[in-house]
Design a protein around this motif. Structure first.
Motif, PDB file in Angstrom:
ATOM      1  N   PRO A 105       2.208  16.427   2.350  1.00  0.00           N
ATOM      2  CA  PRO A 105       0.476  16.783   2.799  1.00  0.00           C
ATOM      3  C   PRO A 105      -0.085  15.915   2.636  1.00  0.00           C
ATOM      4  O   PRO A 105      -0.961  15.415   3.169  1.00  0.00           O
ATOM      5  CB  PRO A 105       0.160  18.019   1.861  1.00  0.00           C
ATOM      6  CG  PRO A 105       1.232  18.887   1.707  1.00  0.00           C
ATOM      7  CD  PRO A 105       2.515  17.911   1.297  1.00  0.00           C
ATOM      8  N   ALA A 106      -0.016  15.013   1.614  1.00  0.00           N
ATOM      9  CA  ALA A 106      -1.037  14.236   1.358  1.00  0.00           C
ATOM     10  C   ALA A 106      -0.684  12.682   2.528  1.00  0.00           C
ATOM     11  O   ALA A 106      -1.667  12.372   3.061  1.00  0.00           O
ATOM     12  CB  ALA A 106      -1.464  13.048  -0.224  1.00  0.00           C
ATOM     13  N   GLY A 143       0.690  -1.262   0.011  1.00  0.00           N
ATOM     14  CA  GLY A 143      -0.454  -0.006  -0.266  1.00  0.00           C
ATOM     15  C   GLY A 143       0.512   1.452  -0.119  1.00  0.00           C
ATOM     16  O   GLY A 143       2.277   0.932  -0.118  1.00  0.00           O
ATOM     17  N   ALA A 144      -0.114   2.401  -0.523  1.00  0.00           N
ATOM     18  CA  ALA A 144       0.635   3.400  -0.071  1.00  0.00           C
ATOM     19  C   ALA A 144       0.071   4.320   0.784  1.00  0.00           C
ATOM     20  O   ALA A 144      -0.947   4.307   0.323  1.00  0.00           O
ATOM     21  CB  ALA A 144       0.878   4.140  -1.801  1.00  0.00           C
ATOM     22  N   LEU A 145       1.524   5.173   1.459  1.00  0.00           N
ATOM     23  CA  LEU A 145       0.647   6.384   2.413  1.00  0.00           C
ATOM     24  C   LEU A 145       0.571   7.608   2.241  1.00  0.00           C
ATOM     25  O   LEU A 145       0.068   8.362   2.644  1.00  0.00           O
ATOM     26  CB  LEU A 145       1.955   6.246   3.178  1.00  0.00           C
ATOM     27  CG  LEU A 145       2.325   5.521   3.628  1.00  0.00           C
ATOM     28  CD1 LEU A 145       3.658   4.972   4.527  1.00  0.00           C
ATOM     29  CD2 LEU A 145       1.631   4.598   4.721  1.00  0.00           C
ATOM     30  N   THR A 146       0.558   7.634   0.881  1.00  0.00           N
ATOM     31  CA  THR A 146       0.090   9.156   0.210  1.00  0.00           C
ATOM     32  C   THR A 146      -1.240   8.986  -0.132  1.00  0.00           C
ATOM     33  O   THR A 146      -1.920   9.765  -0.782  1.00  0.00           O
ATOM     34  CB  THR A 146       0.458   9.834  -1.049  1.00  0.00           C
ATOM     35  OG1 THR A 146       1.417   8.271  -2.538  1.00  0.00           O
ATOM     36  CG2 THR A 146       2.700   9.690  -0.701  1.00  0.00           C
ATOM     37  N   TYR A 147      -2.166   7.350   0.332  1.00  0.00           N
ATOM     38  CA  TYR A 147      -3.205   7.636  -0.354  1.00  0.00           C
ATOM     39  C   TYR A 147      -3.867   7.426   0.369  1.00  0.00           C
ATOM     40  O   TYR A 147      -3.700   6.737   1.681  1.00  0.00           O
ATOM     41  CB  TYR A 147      -3.851   6.695  -1.171  1.00  0.00           C
ATOM     42  CG  TYR A 147      -2.848   6.998  -2.110  1.00  0.00           C
ATOM     43  CD1 TYR A 147      -3.139   8.033  -3.460  1.00  0.00           C
ATOM     44  CD2 TYR A 147      -1.816   6.437  -3.054  1.00  0.00           C
ATOM     45  CE1 TYR A 147      -2.736   8.551  -4.639  1.00  0.00           C
ATOM     46  CE2 TYR A 147      -0.574   7.449  -4.395  1.00  0.00           C
ATOM     47  CZ  TYR A 147      -1.414   8.033  -5.269  1.00  0.00           C
ATOM     48  OH  TYR A 147      -1.178   8.698  -6.296  1.00  0.00           O
ATOM     49  N   THR A 148      -5.901   8.017   1.338  1.00  0.00           N
ATOM     50  CA  THR A 148      -5.751   7.157   2.428  1.00  0.00           C
ATOM     51  C   THR A 148      -6.385   5.691   2.029  1.00  0.00           C
ATOM     52  O   THR A 148      -6.987   4.925   0.439  1.00  0.00           O
ATOM     53  CB  THR A 148      -7.771   7.759   2.583  1.00  0.00           C
ATOM     54  OG1 THR A 148      -8.172   7.304   0.964  1.00  0.00           O
ATOM     55  CG2 THR A 148      -7.264   8.986   2.757  1.00  0.00           C
ATOM     56  N   ASP A 149      -6.454   4.374   2.609  1.00  0.00           N
ATOM     57  CA  ASP A 149      -6.416   3.407   3.240  1.00  0.00           C
ATOM     58  C   ASP A 149      -7.791   2.565   4.268  1.00  0.00           C
ATOM     59  O   ASP A 149      -7.084   2.815   5.656  1.00  0.00           O
ATOM     60  CB  ASP A 149      -5.250   2.445   2.804  1.00  0.00           C
ATOM     61  CG  ASP A 149      -5.041   1.121   2.836  1.00  0.00           C
ATOM     62  OD1 ASP A 149      -6.434   0.573   2.786  1.00  0.00           O
ATOM     63  OD2 ASP A 149      -4.075   0.621   2.158  1.00  0.00           O
ATOM     64  N   ALA A 150      -8.711   2.254   3.933  1.00  0.00           N
ATOM     65  CA  ALA A 150      -9.480   1.754   4.806  1.00  0.00           C
ATOM     66  C   ALA A 150      -8.724   1.131   6.312  1.00  0.00           C
ATOM     67  O   ALA A 150      -9.342   0.411   6.900  1.00  0.00           O
ATOM     68  CB  ALA A 150     -10.611   1.612   4.528  1.00  0.00           C
ATOM     69  N   THR A 182      -8.876  19.601   1.903  1.00  0.00           N
ATOM     70  CA  THR A 182      -9.287  20.635   0.707  1.00  0.00           C
ATOM     71  C   THR A 182      -7.697  20.460   0.131  1.00  0.00           C
ATOM     72  O   THR A 182      -7.183  20.931  -0.821  1.00  0.00           O
ATOM     73  CB  THR A 182     -10.200  21.813   0.688  1.00  0.00           C
ATOM     74  OG1 THR A 182     -11.716  21.551   1.471  1.00  0.00           O
ATOM     75  CG2 THR A 182     -10.161  22.875  -0.787  1.00  0.00           C
ATOM     76  N   ALA A 183      -6.933  21.193   1.145  1.00  0.00           N
ATOM     77  CA  ALA A 183      -5.637  21.490   0.673  1.00  0.00           C
ATOM     78  C   ALA A 183      -4.572  20.344   0.380  1.00  0.00           C
ATOM     79  O   ALA A 183      -3.823  20.278  -0.727  1.00  0.00           O
ATOM     80  CB  ALA A 183      -5.061  22.056   2.288  1.00  0.00           C
ATOM     81  N   THR A 184      -4.842  19.129   0.667  1.00  0.00           N
ATOM     82  CA  THR A 184      -4.083  17.693   0.053  1.00  0.00           C
ATOM     83  C   THR A 184      -5.420  18.049  -0.982  1.00  0.00           C
ATOM     84  O   THR A 184      -3.454  17.504  -2.279  1.00  0.00           O
ATOM     85  CB  THR A 184      -4.399  16.897   0.970  1.00  0.00           C
ATOM     86  OG1 THR A 184      -4.077  17.693   2.203  1.00  0.00           O
ATOM     87  CG2 THR A 184      -4.155  15.777   0.400  1.00  0.00           C
ATOM     88  N   THR A 185      -6.179  17.541  -1.438  1.00  0.00           N
ATOM     89  CA  THR A 185      -6.489  17.464  -3.254  1.00  0.00           C
ATOM     90  C   THR A 185      -6.020  18.383  -3.285  1.00  0.00           C
ATOM     91  O   THR A 185      -5.552  18.209  -5.703  1.00  0.00           O
ATOM     92  CB  THR A 185      -8.126  17.737  -2.870  1.00  0.00           C
ATOM     93  OG1 THR A 185      -9.041  16.798  -1.921  1.00  0.00           O
ATOM     94  CG2 THR A 185      -8.262  17.939  -4.742  1.00  0.00           C
TER      95      THR A 185
END
Length: 571
Positions: A442-443, A412-419, A547-550
């Protein structure tokens, strides 16, 4: 077996251009020898407005039987009669897929020397197959699930067992017609992969090189297909080891595409080893059970490959240090001292369920398993090679069941949300953040502190000021080639305080390793603890941060965190 490919055209783009793409002249009937029969290519029509190319495969059933050495469709002994009386000469299967690859190899690669602009053009295509076997349950519905996500309109009609006796019901075959506007190369690759998947059996032994064939033909579409697990499993004839390898490589390909990078750039946690080389057991954690059934986890403390910490290395003999600590006196590496500091920080929180984010080759996972307090460890890393080595060093395949229930390794990657990361008591980022480009930080902050939101987070990173104490480290160089930055103590403190304030955590900083009075310790540690939540503030913070992360992700041509289906320890 029969398949036809049709298209329509205009005066500017005549349909007969299909002949250039397929590298087969419309005015000729051509024959090609295959391993199991003869393939004929001809054009029932070829004009400016419409063109159809047909491939007819005459299967030599006797040759197929000889090459199969008496085996049945799936490689297992079959009834004697069924070896001779079967659907192989008539129904589209892996035989037709191989013939497509043999006859239309250049078209499948998207090559056209005489008209190089044609392969990139999407054409209105209609593909017709009069008999396609659909193994198992699913029927026309399975055909729809496989082809529709790729942009095809699917018309799959069941073929009755006998039209004279409709009460007998339908057979396992369908008449299939696909229509859509796609590149011809993509269409051929879809057929090459999905025909054997529908058939559910291959006429040849599935070897490891089939993984490469699958990923090559599935490039650009398989990684994002909603049925990729089913496709991979059935294409590889349900060979578990090959399926697992293919799924890992597909996950890596998805992560690389999301970050607009090559997979090799991301899967760099472990250097390439020579073919056939054994994974060394000099580091990591060995998990064993003695004859009495007691569980023992033996952690072996190597030099961290991302940090010059081996006492035998000239880099690990810092000059001008304030004096040896007890750890350095007994020859403990900096990597081991980091783990000790992390375990102490976790012990103060009483964490029982712990995330090791960017777990690498499993050294910290092994150390966590030694702690009786820790009931569950989830190790996450982007590198499939690192996870494979970690599994071997932890001996997951031979680990006692009650210990195996406590540990899991996932990609998995820590720059993406992951349930999968939610609900844990604590998370550890050990020498991870410095491997990310600063615009991506920031992500990571949102994915860990905002989305996963464990009660405690422990972060370690190199202290850039301490680098001058290593005489063999060139001036201006970082400790590892993959480090994107290294922070001073003030920079790390400012980052930690900003993140803590933004996400409702308190933070404490502490040094790790021998402390120099001028430049500090070689490693710096931040221990975040979740404060009592203020529902109003938490909602506002999460909204503004998301919002800032997006915005950051958009600026770096990366997808929004919330749109990423799976995460990865992107280092």
């Amino acid at each position: 077996m029969f398949v036809s490919i049709s298209t329509t055209g205009t005066a500017e783009n005549p349909a007969s251009d299909l002949g250039f793409l397929l590298h087969k002249h419309p005015d000729r009937v051509q024959r090609f020898a295959t391993a199991h029969g003869t393939a004929h290519v001809f054009y029932p029509e070829s004009g400016e407005w419409s063109c159809t190319a047909a491939l007819l495969l005459e299967v030599d059933s006797a040759a197929l039987l000889r090459q199969g050495r008496g085996k049945g469709r799936s490689g297992s002994p079959d009834l004697a009669l069924a070896q001779y009386v079967n659907d192989r000469p008539y129904a589209a299967s892996s035989l037709l897929a191989v013939a497509l690859r043999t006859v239309y190899r250049s078209a499948m690669k998207g090559e056209c020397v005489h008209r190089p602009e044609l392969p990139g053009r999407a054409l209105p295509l209609r593909i017709s197959l009069p008999a396609v076997p659909v193994a198992g349950a699913g029927g026309p519905g399975l055909v729809e699930r496989l082809f529709a996500p790729l942009g095809w309109q699917v018309d799959a009609r069941p073929v009755p067992l006998d039209e004279s006796f409709p009460e007998w019901g339908d057979s396992r075959y369908v008449r299939l017609e696909l229509t859509g506007t796609l590149r011809l190369a993509d269409a051929l690759q879809h057929l090459y992969v999905l025909l054997p998947v529908l058939d559910g059996a291959k006429h040849y032994w599935v070897a490891p090189d089939e993984v490469d064939k699958l990923l090559a033909a599935g490039h650009g579409w398989l990684a994002d297909h909603p049925e990729r697990a089913l496709i991979t499993r059935r294409y590889l004839a349900r060979r578990w080891s090959l399926t697992k390898l293919a799924m890992e490589r597909l996950a890596l390909a998805r992560l690389a595409e999301a970050d607009d990078r090559e997979a090799e750039e991301i899967d760099n946690a472990v250097p390439d080893a020579p073919e056939g080389a054994d994974v060394p057991e000099a580091s990591g954690a060995a998990v064993t059970a003695d004859t009495a059934g007691a569980v023992e986890v033996t952690a072996i403390d190597p030099a961290d490959p991302a940090d010059p910490a081996d006492p035998a290395d000239p880099l690990t003999a810092p000059s001008g240090a304030a004096g040896p600590t007890a750890a350095t006196e007994r020859g403990e590496s900096l990597a081991a001292q980091r783990r000790t500091a992390i375990l102490a920080a976790l012990a103060r929180t009483g964490a029982a369920r712990v995330l090791d984010l960017g777990c690498g080759q499993g050294e910290l996972v092994g150390a966590l398993l030694k702690e009786p307090r820790v009931t569950e460890v989830l190790g996450v890393d982007v590198s499939s090679r690192a996870l494979t080595i970690a599994a071997r060093r932890l001996h997951l395949d031979r680990m006692p069941e009650r210990l195996a229930r406590r540990v899991k390794l996932v990609q998995g990657a820590l720059t993406y949300t992951d349930a999968r990361l939610k609900g844990y008591d604590a998370a550890v980022l050990c020498e991870v953040v410095e491997h990310l480009d600063l615009p991506r930080l920031p992500a990571l902050e949102y994915a860990v502190f905002g989305a996963a939101r464990p009660a405690a987070v422990v972060v370690t990173t190199p202290n850039a000021e301490y680098n001058v104490r290593w005489e063999t480290l060139p001036a201006g160089r970082m400790r590892h080639d993959d480090h994107r930055f290294e922070w001073s103590r003030a920079e790390f403190a400012a980052w930690a305080e900003r993140v803590a304030a933004a996400y409702g955590y308190g933070v404490e900083l502490e040094p790790v390793g021998p402390v120099d009075p001028e430049v500090g310790a070689p490693t710096q540690l931040a221990h975040f603890r979740l404060a009592e939540p203020d529902p109003t503030a938490a909602t506002a913070t999460a909204t503004s941060t998301a919002t800032a992360t997006t915005s950051t992700a958009t600026a770096t041509d990366a997808p929004s965190n919330d749109l990423a289906p799976e995460g990865s320890a992107h280092r």
